[in-house]
Design an enzyme around this catalytic site. Structure first.
Site, PDB file in Angstrom:
ATOM      1  N   CYS A  17       1.032  -1.252  -0.245  1.00 34.09           N
ATOM      2  CA  CYS A  17       0.288  -0.147   0.132  1.00 34.09           C
ATOM      3  C   CYS A  17       1.267   1.185  -0.291  1.00 34.09           C
ATOM      4  CB  CYS A  17      -1.014  -0.318   1.045  1.00 34.09           C
ATOM      5  SG  CYS A  17      -2.345  -1.570   1.085  1.00 34.09           S
ATOM      6  N   VAL A 106      -3.323   4.316   1.286  1.00 29.80           N
ATOM      7  CA  VAL A 106      -4.850   3.701  -0.050  1.00 29.80           C
ATOM      8  C   VAL A 106      -4.852   2.741   0.817  1.00 29.80           C
ATOM      9  CG1 VAL A 106      -5.309   2.622  -1.940  1.00 29.80           C
ATOM     10  CG2 VAL A 106      -2.934   3.486  -1.832  1.00 29.80           C
ATOM     11  N   CYS A 107      -5.300   2.090   1.407  1.00 30.89           N
ATOM     12  CA  CYS A 107      -6.526   1.402   2.253  1.00 30.89           C
ATOM     13  C   CYS A 107      -7.198   1.893   2.930  1.00 30.89           C
ATOM     14  CB  CYS A 107      -5.941  -0.081   2.554  1.00 30.89           C
ATOM     15  SG  CYS A 107      -4.799  -1.161   1.683  1.00 30.89           S
ATOM     16  N   SER A 108      -6.940   3.225   4.126  1.00 27.44           N
ATOM     17  CA  SER A 108      -7.247   3.584   4.744  1.00 27.44           C
ATOM     18  C   SER A 108      -8.409   4.575   4.150  1.00 27.44           C
ATOM     19  CB  SER A 108      -5.764   4.031   5.233  1.00 27.44           C
ATOM     20  OG  SER A 108      -6.878   5.518   6.552  1.00 27.44           O
TER      21      SER A 108
END
Length: 216
Positions: A17, A106-108
């Site tokens: 990420c 990115v995931c957050s």
């Protein structure tokens, strides 16, 4: 040795990420027994997906999930009591985001975007599926006020990822993908992100949801 393994696990998520995670993935090859390692070795790709992690090609196990397919209903861990539930039992449209880990750059960001969409579309179920433990997921959701989207975990057996074409063989993580399934769990929209450090097109998915599934 323990310290080395923990550092290795952190490096995996960092590559996935593009940012140092705030919570530990708490999964990975550390603690895997010989039988499980041998089992992983038997898993093969049956798809033409070209996915990279840090620009290095990775293997996505099984068949590529495509529009028109029916998702395989694999129970997932839904809370810190480690209770398992088939989230596909109800007759709701579902938006499902799979990712290597929740608490990375990115995931957050994308989890927060989908959480806001969930507050608008209250008749749709929004889920994030990762192999983070439920304890790590709960910490992230509490710290970031994630209360519209539900984070669920595939950390115990990885069968959701393996059976639906999201499991990264080399890393023991789920690849980044965004899908929408209808009330009967038929896939209506899906995007596999070609590079793990890039974002899924959340806006495109939400437009499809609004224009194709909610305006009937």
């Amino acid at each position: 040795m323990k310290k080395i393994l923990l550092l290795g696990a952190a490096a995996v998520v960092l590559a996935a990420c593009g940012n140092k995670p705030k919570i530990e993935n708490e999964t990975g090859k550390a603690g895997q027994n010989t039988e499980y390692t041998q089992y992983l070795d038997t898993l093969k790709a049956d798809n033409n997906l070209k996915i990279t992690m840090g620009k290095v090609p990775v293997t996505i196990v099984g068949k590529e999930l495509k529009v028109g397919d029916k998702i395989r209903e694999v129970p997932l861990v839904v809370n810190t009591k480690l209770e398992e539930k088939n989230i596909f039992e109800d007759k709701n449209i579902k938006v499902i985001y799979t990712a290597p880990s929740l608490d990375t750059k990115v995931c957050s960001l994308q989890t927060k975007q989908l959480n806001e969409a969930a507050k608008t579309h209250t008749n749709v179920k929004f889920y994030s599926v990762t192999v983070d433990t439920p304890f790590a997921q709960e910490r992230f959701c509490t710290a970031n006020e994630i209360n519209g989207l539900k984070a669920v975990s595939d950390f115990k057996y990885h069968q959701f990822g393996i059976q639906n074409g999201f499991f990264i063989k080399e890393k023991g993580l789920l690849t980044r993908a965004l899908m929408i399934v209808d009330e009967n769990n038929n896939v209506k929209y899906i995007e596999y992100v070609s590079e793990e450090g890039k974002e899924a097109d959340v806006d495109k998915a939400l437009k499809f949801l609004e224009n194709k599934l909610l305006k009937k």
